[in-house]
Design an enzyme around this catalytic site. Sequence first.
Site, PDB file in Angstrom:
ATOM      1  N   GLU A   1      -4.400   2.166   0.235  1.00  0.00           N
ATOM      2  CA  GLU A   1      -4.228   0.573   0.345  1.00  0.00           C
ATOM      3  C   GLU A   1      -5.250  -0.363  -0.215  1.00  0.00           C
ATOM      4  O   GLU A   1      -6.590  -0.256   0.076  1.00  0.00           O
ATOM      5  CB  GLU A   1      -3.749  -0.046   1.422  1.00  0.00           C
ATOM      6  CG  GLU A   1      -2.246  -0.570   1.411  1.00  0.00           C
ATOM      7  CD  GLU A   1      -2.161  -1.355   2.620  1.00  0.00           C
ATOM      8  OE1 GLU A   1      -2.502  -2.359   2.691  1.00  0.00           O
ATOM      9  OE2 GLU A   1      -1.337  -0.775   3.632  1.00  0.00           O
ATOM     10  N   ARG A   2      -5.103  -1.032  -1.395  1.00  0.00           N
ATOM     11  CA  ARG A   2      -6.204  -1.862  -2.165  1.00  0.00           C
ATOM     12  C   ARG A   2      -6.529  -2.853  -0.641  1.00  0.00           C
ATOM     13  O   ARG A   2      -5.490  -3.378  -0.308  1.00  0.00           O
ATOM     14  CB  ARG A   2      -5.617  -2.513  -3.275  1.00  0.00           C
ATOM     15  CG  ARG A   2      -6.538  -3.692  -3.703  1.00  0.00           C
ATOM     16  CD  ARG A   2      -5.687  -4.417  -4.860  1.00  0.00           C
ATOM     17  NE  ARG A   2      -4.764  -5.217  -4.565  1.00  0.00           N
ATOM     18  CZ  ARG A   2      -4.090  -6.062  -5.272  1.00  0.00           C
ATOM     19  NH1 ARG A   2      -4.598  -6.420  -6.419  1.00  0.00           N
ATOM     20  NH2 ARG A   2      -3.265  -6.822  -4.871  1.00  0.00           N
TER      21      ARG A   2
ATOM     22  N   ASN B   1       5.394  -4.819   4.921  1.00  0.00           N
ATOM     23  CA  ASN B   1       5.431  -4.444   6.481  1.00  0.00           C
ATOM     24  C   ASN B   1       5.006  -5.871   7.096  1.00  0.00           C
ATOM     25  O   ASN B   1       5.359  -6.095   8.168  1.00  0.00           O
ATOM     26  CB  ASN B   1       4.582  -3.330   6.541  1.00  0.00           C
ATOM     27  CG  ASN B   1       5.063  -2.056   6.341  1.00  0.00           C
ATOM     28  OD1 ASN B   1       6.445  -1.808   6.330  1.00  0.00           O
ATOM     29  ND2 ASN B   1       4.268  -1.029   5.860  1.00  0.00           N
TER      30      ASN B   1
ATOM     31  N   ASN C   1      -2.732  -0.435  -5.549  1.00  0.00           N
ATOM     32  CA  ASN C   1      -2.326   0.366  -4.178  1.00  0.00           C
ATOM     33  C   ASN C   1      -2.139   1.725  -4.993  1.00  0.00           C
ATOM     34  O   ASN C   1      -1.435   1.676  -6.035  1.00  0.00           O
ATOM     35  CB  ASN C   1      -1.207  -0.237  -3.392  1.00  0.00           C
ATOM     36  CG  ASN C   1      -1.612  -1.702  -2.816  1.00  0.00           C
ATOM     37  OD1 ASN C   1      -2.560  -1.596  -2.034  1.00  0.00           O
ATOM     38  ND2 ASN C   1      -1.285  -2.407  -3.541  1.00  0.00           N
TER      39      ASN C   1
ATOM     40  N   CYS D   1       2.836  -8.671   1.397  1.00  0.00           N
ATOM     41  CA  CYS D   1       2.795  -7.314   2.431  1.00  0.00           C
ATOM     42  C   CYS D   1       4.005  -7.218   2.619  1.00  0.00           C
ATOM     43  O   CYS D   1       4.833  -8.307   3.334  1.00  0.00           O
ATOM     44  CB  CYS D   1       1.740  -7.833   3.365  1.00  0.00           C
ATOM     45  SG  CYS D   1       1.699  -6.480   4.696  1.00  0.00           S
TER      46      CYS D   1
ATOM     47  N   CYS E   1       2.840   1.525   3.721  1.00  0.00           N
ATOM     48  CA  CYS E   1       2.751   0.317   3.075  1.00  0.00           C
ATOM     49  C   CYS E   1       4.038   0.006   2.785  1.00  0.00           C
ATOM     50  O   CYS E   1       4.749   0.643   2.008  1.00  0.00           O
ATOM     51  CB  CYS E   1       1.739   0.620   1.889  1.00  0.00           C
ATOM     52  SG  CYS E   1       1.642  -0.726   0.876  1.00  0.00           S
ATOM     53  N   GLY E   2       4.579  -1.217   2.998  1.00  0.00           N
ATOM     54  CA  GLY E   2       6.058  -1.736   2.609  1.00  0.00           C
ATOM     55  C   GLY E   2       6.325  -1.812   1.145  1.00  0.00           C
ATOM     56  O   GLY E   2       7.337  -1.271   0.670  1.00  0.00           O
ATOM     57  N   THR E   3       5.378  -2.627   0.676  1.00  0.00           N
ATOM     58  CA  THR E   3       5.500  -2.739  -0.832  1.00  0.00           C
ATOM     59  C   THR E   3       5.421  -1.315  -1.540  1.00  0.00           C
ATOM     60  O   THR E   3       6.138  -0.980  -2.626  1.00  0.00           O
ATOM     61  CB  THR E   3       4.631  -3.904  -1.482  1.00  0.00           C
ATOM     62  OG1 THR E   3       3.178  -3.636  -0.883  1.00  0.00           O
ATOM     63  CG2 THR E   3       4.977  -5.219  -0.886  1.00  0.00           C
TER      64      THR E   3
ATOM     65  N   ASN F   1      -5.773  -9.310   3.221  1.00  0.00           N
ATOM     66  CA  ASN F   1      -6.201  -7.840   3.712  1.00  0.00           C
ATOM     67  C   ASN F   1      -7.438  -7.846   4.367  1.00  0.00           C
ATOM     68  O   ASN F   1      -8.162  -8.643   4.689  1.00  0.00           O
ATOM     69  CB  ASN F   1      -6.547  -7.090   2.256  1.00  0.00           C
ATOM     70  CG  ASN F   1      -5.513  -6.610   1.380  1.00  0.00           C
ATOM     71  OD1 ASN F   1      -4.514  -5.992   1.904  1.00  0.00           O
ATOM     72  ND2 ASN F   1      -5.287  -6.872   0.007  1.00  0.00           N
TER      73      ASN F   1
HETATM   74  N1  LIG Z   1      -2.910  -3.976   0.341  1.00  0.00           N
HETATM   75  C1  LIG Z   1      -1.778  -4.538  -0.668  1.00  0.00           C
HETATM   76  C2  LIG Z   1      -0.936  -5.667   0.187  1.00  0.00           C
HETATM   77  C3  LIG Z   1      -0.520  -5.287   1.489  1.00  0.00           C
HETATM   78  C4  LIG Z   1       0.416  -4.167   1.359  1.00  0.00           C
HETATM   79  C5  LIG Z   1       1.182  -4.157   2.681  1.00  0.00           C
HETATM   80  N2  LIG Z   1       0.300  -2.983   3.271  1.00  0.00           N
HETATM   81  C6  LIG Z   1       2.653  -3.768   2.462  1.00  0.00           C
HETATM   82  O1  LIG Z   1       3.046  -3.312   3.467  1.00  0.00           O
HETATM   83  O2  LIG Z   1       3.096  -4.053   1.352  1.00  0.00           O
HETATM   84  C7  LIG Z   1      -2.555  -5.158  -1.811  1.00  0.00           C
HETATM   85  O3  LIG Z   1      -3.674  -5.656  -1.896  1.00  0.00           O
HETATM   86  O4  LIG Z   1      -2.042  -5.162  -2.710  1.00  0.00           O
END
Ligand SMILES: N[C@@H](CCC[C@H](N)C(=O)O)C(=O)O
Length: 258
Positions: A189-190, A76, A171, A74, A199-201, A65
């Site tokens: 976002e964490r 994205n 998140n 992650c 944020c993709g997830t 991060n």
């Molecule tokens: N910040 C998230 C991990 C990254 C998420 C990312 N931006 C995505 O696209 O999924 C975390 O620390 O959980």
Amino acid sequence: MNVTFHKYQGTGNDFIMIDNRELFFDTRNHNLIAQLCERRMGIGADGFILLQNREGYDFEMVYFNADGRPGSMCGNGGRCTVQFARALGVITDKAFFLAADGNHYATVDNTGLVSLKMNDVHQVETGLDYYYLNTGSPHYVQFVDALDELNVFAEGRDIRYNERFKLEGTNVNFAQLQPEAALFVRTYERGVEDETFSCGTGVTATALAASYRGATSPVSIKTLGGNLQVAFEVSATGFTNIYLIGPAQYVFTGTVEV
Ligand SMILES: N[C@@H](CCC[C@H](N)C(=O)O)C(=O)O
């Protein structure tokens, strides 16, 4: 040492990417990673990704991060890493890679559209006004009205640092149903500790949560940085065949003295 880096972005979620197949980058140097991700004194990015060799896979994606600490999956960033692997000649139009949450398959087409297979989800906590699930990273999802006017930074930070989440973090996604059954999603976002453009997830978690409110696959999602799609199948125990689909683009290459 002079290090070559490549900036990529997926719907405005941006990443510093390094070809670390020679394993030259010291992954313990979290301060350096945070400095490189810093938007005024460094290159600037939401995340930092190393592409590495891994026996039995096309590559391994190692994610950090913006705070410099190792991150979870992650979405994205995974899509951007597939595009980066293609640019390096590591893959052509298909990838099988290892990430923080295990194995992932992906395909990429000539327009830069990447379809990333996410891991199955078999546990969704449904609260009075929220959903909590892990799509490779932990996500708190809340459906709201007037998302345009919401102070996502303040509201998201309050949840991320509350009694339940302050240690591990989470998140936080705020979503609003749009016309034509699309979703508008904004995410705190964490590890970035700010709102990101997407944020993709997070959009994956939000699409699955929306299925409890009648949404059906594929779900079209608008984010501040562009549009994504999430396709999935509902199973007796949760969700399978989950795909995060959207653009992943090269921005520029540079070198930095570290
Ligand atoms: N910040 C998230 C991990 C990254 C998420 C990312 N931006 C995505 O696209 O999924 C975390 O620390 O959980």
